[in-house]
Design an enzyme around this catalytic site. Sequence first.
Site, PDB file in Angstrom:
ATOM      1  N   ARG A 268      -6.745 -11.944  28.678  1.00  0.00           N
ATOM      2  CA  ARG A 268      -6.685 -10.577  28.138  1.00  0.00           C
ATOM      3  C   ARG A 268      -5.322  -9.947  28.403  1.00  0.00           C
ATOM      4  NH1 ARG A 268     -11.851  -9.119  31.689  1.00  0.00           N
ATOM      5  NH2 ARG A 268     -12.064 -11.356  31.434  1.00  0.00           N
TER       6      ARG A 268
ATOM      7  N   ASP B 266      -6.879 -24.364  27.468  1.00  0.00           N
ATOM      8  CA  ASP B 266      -6.895 -22.901  27.434  1.00  0.00           C
ATOM      9  C   ASP B 266      -5.851 -22.332  26.461  1.00  0.00           C
ATOM     10  OD1 ASP B 266      -8.281 -20.670  28.310  1.00  0.00           O
ATOM     11  OD2 ASP B 266      -6.944 -20.279  30.007  1.00  0.00           O
TER      12      ASP B 266
ATOM     13  N   LYS C 194      -8.897 -21.124  40.702  1.00  0.00           N
ATOM     14  CA  LYS C 194     -10.184 -21.688  40.275  1.00  0.00           C
ATOM     15  C   LYS C 194     -10.608 -22.808  41.237  1.00  0.00           C
ATOM     16  CE  LYS C 194      -9.798 -21.086  35.233  1.00  0.00           C
ATOM     17  NZ  LYS C 194     -10.944 -20.175  35.076  1.00  0.00           N
TER      18      LYS C 194
ATOM     19  N   GLU D  33      -6.596 -13.790  32.927  1.00  0.00           N
ATOM     20  CA  GLU D  33      -5.207 -13.708  32.430  1.00  0.00           C
ATOM     21  C   GLU D  33      -5.123 -13.671  30.912  1.00  0.00           C
ATOM     22  OE1 GLU D  33      -6.744 -16.455  33.004  1.00  0.00           O
ATOM     23  OE2 GLU D  33      -6.199 -17.576  31.206  1.00  0.00           O
TER      24      GLU D  33
HETATM   25  N1  BES Z   1      -9.811 -19.643  30.531  1.00  0.00           N
HETATM   26  C1  BES Z   1     -10.848 -19.011  31.254  1.00  0.00           C
HETATM   27  C2  BES Z   1     -12.186 -19.005  30.524  1.00  0.00           C
HETATM   28  C3  BES Z   1     -12.782 -20.348  30.213  1.00  0.00           C
HETATM   29  C4  BES Z   1     -13.682 -20.925  31.084  1.00  0.00           C
HETATM   30  C5  BES Z   1     -12.495 -21.001  29.043  1.00  0.00           C
HETATM   31  C6  BES Z   1     -14.237 -22.149  30.797  1.00  0.00           C
HETATM   32  C7  BES Z   1     -13.058 -22.221  28.734  1.00  0.00           C
HETATM   33  C8  BES Z   1     -13.934 -22.797  29.613  1.00  0.00           C
HETATM   34  C9  BES Z   1     -10.445 -17.563  31.556  1.00  0.00           C
HETATM   35  O1  BES Z   1      -9.103 -17.330  31.715  1.00  0.00           O
HETATM   36  C10 BES Z   1     -11.096 -17.189  32.832  1.00  0.00           C
HETATM   37  O2  BES Z   1     -10.745 -17.759  33.820  1.00  0.00           O
HETATM   38  N2  BES Z   1     -12.010 -16.231  32.799  1.00  0.00           N
HETATM   39  C11 BES Z   1     -12.677 -15.806  33.949  1.00  0.00           C
HETATM   40  C12 BES Z   1     -12.768 -14.291  33.890  1.00  0.00           C
HETATM   41  C13 BES Z   1     -13.278 -13.669  35.146  1.00  0.00           C
HETATM   42  C14 BES Z   1     -12.254 -13.827  36.256  1.00  0.00           C
HETATM   43  C15 BES Z   1     -13.546 -12.213  34.878  1.00  0.00           C
HETATM   44  C16 BES Z   1     -14.065 -16.428  33.964  1.00  0.00           C
HETATM   45  O3  BES Z   1     -14.656 -16.573  32.898  1.00  0.00           O
HETATM   46  O4  BES Z   1     -14.506 -16.818  35.024  1.00  0.00           O
HETATM   47 ZN    ZN Z   2      -7.835 -18.649  30.767  1.00  0.00          ZN
HETATM   48 MG    MG Z   3      -8.466 -17.608  33.717  1.00  0.00          MG
END
Ligand code: BES
Ligand code: ZN
Ligand code: MG
Length: 498
Positions: free
Chosen positions: A354, A291, A280, A352
């Site tokens: 899912r 998370d 990220k 991750e």
């Molecule tokens: N934990 C994140 C989602 C999230 C983002 C929760 C902001 C709370 C606040 C999740 O694991 C994630 O990184 N999702 C990605 C999915 C993508 C790679 C398809 C996302 O939302 O960018």
């Molecule tokens: Zn996450």
């Molecule tokens: Mg993630």
Amino acid sequence: MKLQHKKNSILREKANAYIITVFDKQSTIHKSFKEIDKKINNKITKLLKDNKLKTSVGSISEFPVSGELNADYLFVVSLGEKKQFNIDVLRTQTANVFRKIDSMKLNSVAFSLEEIMGSTNKKNEAYQAVSEGVFLSQYSFKKHKTKIVNKDTSIKDISIHVSGEKNSNLIQKMLERGKIFATSANLTKDLANEPANYMTPTKLAETALEIADSHGLDCQIINKAAAKELGMGSYLSVAAGSNQEPKFIILKYSHKSAKNKPVALIGKGITFDTGGISLKPSAGMDEMKGDMSGAATVLGVMNAIGQLKPKINVVGIAPCTENMPGGKATKPGDVVYAMDGQSIEVLNTDAEGRLVLADAISYAVKEKCSAIVDIATLTGAMMISLGSVRTGVFANNDVLFEKINKASQKSNEPIWRMPLDDAYGKMIISNVADIKNVGDREAGSITAAKFLEKFVGKTPWAHMDIAGVMTIKQSKGEWTKGMSGNPVRTLIHMICDY
Ligand code: BES
Ligand code: ZN
Ligand code: MG
């Protein structure tokens, strides 16, 4: 903080703060408060007559009254227009006035519910809402503030005054119930606010064991070796880059007269989500300590159920791990196998949640759970579609969805139903495996839900994507800045009404 019902008038109670109520567009004070007003020279009646008392919803007026009453301050809380009054207004306004009282460092409070109890037919819910408002509003996370000596609320004693109620036991019971709802949500906030260097998978597992110990639940922790044995390749692929041992938590509540196969509550427990090799960006990454809010929600709900003892069997499941990059971490393009045998192409290691849920859901299906509700901070896309107002709920079963919907109305933690059309499922077909863990940029929350659906089979299932409601940006009413504890109270209601 002690909260108890008393039958006497607040006038006979010595306290630092008195609280009475007023409705908007009301020209006189409620009859039960006339005696109080008389002792302060009919100040409130006069202000009302001159249209000078703030009565729009949200207003709180404060009067110094020492010398005239048995209190230092009298607070007049507006409940808005009478015809729009409901339990949510009561919860929020109770929280607001108690926030104010705490900020003034007062210790004892006497709150008269005379007017409120004459204005609602949902008396039990009203007592619970008052109690929730009190305990939710006094939450704070000051654990790591070394300069603050007194980290607790200043409020010690609260008396709730209603005369003419025969069943004081029932009132006390509803106040206790509200306290269990609120303190369980507060427990969830504590877990989620705790930084990831303290709140490791091991720490979450220890907390689950403590909850089990306190309330007579059964707790089993599946470690890395045992997870491997069970074939949880999807879950373990997320843990591969971390030095923290993953912990798969199972918390069981059984009621002796309940015959159902347990309802499973499954919470995503990523104690820190760096994104893994699909790292990220650094801005805002600190928020990813939250998370594990899904797992924390499950622990909070189980903590409440253990005390409320509803006639139903429930199992709480929390697959916990960090998501870290490293020499052993899963790489984009790797193929992993879930416990049910399905193969997954991991195209983005940041998707991750899912992956850990796939094995947790497979586990619940293998255990023949009668229904599954998963709670996960799953997608940033959820924030784009519903913002931080409503949780997105996906369900393959209308009856189960309605149970969650009704419960969310009781708790005032709003939800919105999201679609699961087959067309979205086509977006996660993989070239090399059965499915891939990401679709395109489009409909990111829905493709994530479609991924989870692949593991539920015919079991009634609902998925709550709480990414948008995970944090509160500014303290207000019953909500305190930081991790929200949403939707703990909804799920307690759902289980109790099941
Ligand atoms: N934990 C994140 C989602 C999230 C983002 C929760 C902001 C709370 C606040 C999740 O694991 C994630 O990184 N999702 C990605 C999915 C993508 C790679 C398809 C996302 O939302 O960018
Ligand atoms: Zn996450
Ligand atoms: Mg993630």
